[in-house]
Design an enzyme around this catalytic site. Structure first.
Site, PDB file in Angstrom:
ATOM      1  N   GLY A 113      -3.188 -14.308  -6.324  1.00  0.00           N
ATOM      2  CA  GLY A 113      -2.815 -13.119  -5.560  1.00  0.00           C
ATOM      3  C   GLY A 113      -3.874 -12.688  -4.439  1.00  0.00           C
ATOM      4  N   LYS A 121     -12.577  -5.700  11.286  1.00  0.00           N
ATOM      5  CA  LYS A 121     -13.188  -4.766  10.512  1.00  0.00           C
ATOM      6  C   LYS A 121     -14.535  -4.366  11.281  1.00  0.00           C
ATOM      7  CE  LYS A 121     -10.487  -5.574   6.720  1.00  0.00           C
ATOM      8  NZ  LYS A 121     -10.387  -6.636   5.372  1.00  0.00           N
ATOM      9  N   LYS A 168      -6.266  -2.058  10.469  1.00  0.00           N
ATOM     10  CA  LYS A 168      -7.422  -2.520  11.186  1.00  0.00           C
ATOM     11  C   LYS A 168      -7.031  -3.184  12.627  1.00  0.00           C
ATOM     12  CE  LYS A 168      -6.602  -5.794   7.996  1.00  0.00           C
ATOM     13  NZ  LYS A 168      -6.275  -5.896   6.603  1.00  0.00           N
ATOM     14  N   VAL A 183       0.662  -1.133   0.050  1.00  0.00           N
ATOM     15  CA  VAL A 183      -0.037   0.030  -0.035  1.00  0.00           C
ATOM     16  C   VAL A 183       0.803   1.153  -0.023  1.00  0.00           C
ATOM     17  CG1 VAL A 183      -1.828   1.272   1.105  1.00  0.00           C
ATOM     18  CG2 VAL A 183      -1.762  -1.133   1.325  1.00  0.00           C
ATOM     19  N   VAL A 241     -10.818  -0.349   6.693  1.00  0.00           N
ATOM     20  CA  VAL A 241     -12.266  -1.436   6.418  1.00  0.00           C
ATOM     21  C   VAL A 241     -12.631  -1.248   5.116  1.00  0.00           C
ATOM     22  CG1 VAL A 241     -14.614  -1.708   7.233  1.00  0.00           C
ATOM     23  CG2 VAL A 241     -12.966  -0.802   8.891  1.00  0.00           C
TER      24      VAL A 241
END
Ligand SMILES: NC(=O)c1ccc[n+]([C@@H]2O[C@H](COP(=O)([O-])OP(=O)(O)OC[C@H]3O[C@@H](n4cnc5c(N)ncnc54)[C@H](OP(=O)(O)O)[C@@H]3O)[C@@H](O)[C@H]2O)c1
Length: 407
Positions: free
Chosen positions: A172, A190, A90, A15, A117
């Site tokens: 993946g 979450k 999370k 990310v 989330v």
């Protein structure tokens, strides 16, 4: 030249690197909106950067390390230094949320976490802002894309759980160690966050009851189809008897439920309240570029005040025993009176049968039924008795059914 809005980036993995790429592409677009140009002024990974330096050169810190420590320590230190924080973590928020939100309030900074989330699905913002005026009664969510992909493949192509998991790993959609996903723990984290926001009461991950998908079989899918049901890993957060219940488990849905048509790695969340009936949001639940979109959205929101830090306004008890409808399947001797005896035991616990399918398997038969909602404790008491009956040839299998339909 617009002034720079300085971002300290903690973590540069899936990310974090997608966030850097997205920011490079989109930074100029925010100048007319915010009057500032966001720019990464420091990066910290295990092998690169120094936290104090990154912090000193930042107006806002983006935490994309994951896990509890050192992420918790860095987030707290950033907020104590007066910096806004954006995180997609999370696990951290579901276990240390109260401490972090209290710190954000005390130091007058924002802690934003849309990416934590349901990936890019903007459910946090919708709960905190768009639906702030409504008293939320219930949330249902498909908040784990890995398990939704596995269940979709099992249903559509008759794959076993093991085959579908292997396929998800090859594509993946599942990690090499899929434990957090398939046991329901990721979804539980979450749901704890969503429940906290929806009901303004503290909810810790440890209070969420969760069950995974490892025990589900292709047979469950096959019989469910005959009953008009689809199987999903569903997170539920709802008001019950003056308290709340937050849980994650596989559940059957009728085709008219808004979550029944959410397939593959997609996520979706349904928010229910008397005033709004239901609102459903859906979209990609994970992935670097997708999550980075949610993270950058948070950064832009933080650049434009006012702050929005959730306050605890209630202390609601977490209710352990709730009402559910159930799918119940078992192998029995194929002889007269079996269904009547099963129905009688269920009836003694207040359970009534909504629909039933009976299939011959030589000298045995498979009995599959859907029950109207009843307290889970009473249902399991009946199942315990049924499992001891002489004609029962397999351990009864029970899966919850979500029987709401909206029109
Ligand atoms: N991946 C997704 O699709 C997704 C979706 C939604 C939310 N999230 C959340 O986003 C966060 C990041 O996930 P990710 O998939 O990007 O993780 P990742 O690929 O494993 O990247 C983690 C990054 O954090 C760094 N890091 C780890 N431990 C550190 C430490 N002790 N000190 C400094 N840096 C450290 C790593 O450094 P090195 O580069 O040196 O290893 C790496 O750059 C997590 O909270 C995750 O739950 C991810």
């Amino acid at each position: 030249m617009a002034e720079t809005f300085r971002i300290g980036l903690l973590g540069h993995g899936t990310v974090g690197s997608a966030f850097e790429a997205l920011l490079a592409e989109r930074a100029d677009a925010f100048v007319p909106i915010t009057g500032l140009r966001p720019e990464i002024t420091g990066v910290l990974t295990r092998s690169r950067g120094d936290f104090e330096e990154v912090l000193a050169n930042a107006d806002l810190v983006v935490e994309l390390i994951g896990g509890i420590e050192p992420a918790r320590d860095y987030v707290l230190r950033a907020m104590k230094a007066g910096k806004h924080v954006v995180s997609a973590n999370k696990q951290l928020l579901s276990q240390h949320g109260e401490e972090l939100w209290a710190c954000a309030r005390e130091h007058g900074v924002q802690l934003r976490f849309e990416g934590a989330v349901a990936g890019v699905v903007p459910v946090i913002r919708v709960l905190q802002e768009s639906l702030a005026a409504t008293r939320v009664e219930r949330i249902h969510g498909i908040v784990n894309g890995t398990t939704n992909y596995i269940l979709t493949e099992m249903a559509a192509r008759g794959l076993s759980y093991e085959e579908a998991l292997q396929q998800a790993q090859e594509l993946g959609y599942a990690e090499a160690d899929p434990t957090d996903d398939v046991t329901g723990r990721d979804a539980a984290a979450k749901m704890a966050i969503l429940a906290r926001l929806a009901f303004s009461t503290p909810v810790h991950l440890d209070q969420v009851v969760y069950e995974g998908i490892e025990h589900l079989t292709a047979d469950d899918m096959e019989y469910a189809k005959e009953l008009g049901l689809g199987l999903k890993l569903i997170g539920t957060a709802e008001r019950v008897d003056g308290g709340i219940s937050v849980r994650v488990h596989p559940a059957f849905l009728y085709a008219a439920h808004p979550l029944a048509s959410v397939h593959g790695p997609f996520n979706a969340v349904t928010v229910e309240s008397d005033a709004i009936t239901e609102v459903t949001l859906s979209g990609p639940g994970a992935g670097g570029p997708q999550t980075a979109t949610a993270v950058l959205g948070d950064v832009i929101s933080a650049m434009i005040p006012p702050a929005c830090t959730p306050e605890t306004t209630e202390t609601l008890p977490v209710v352990a025993d709730v009402k559910s409808a159930f799918y119940l399947a078992m192998e029995v001797d194929d002889e007269p009176g079996v269904l009547a005896q099963v129905a009688e035991v269920l009836g003694m616990q207040g359970a009534s049968i909504k629909s039933v399918v009976q299939k011959g398997l030589g000298r045995q038969a498979r009995l599959v039924m859907v029950l109207h909602p009843l307290l889970e404790s009473r249902f399991y008491a009946a199942v315990q008795l049924i499992s001891q009956m002489a004609f029962v040839r397999s351990t009864p299998r029970a899966i919850r059914v979500i029987d709401e339909e909206f029109s």
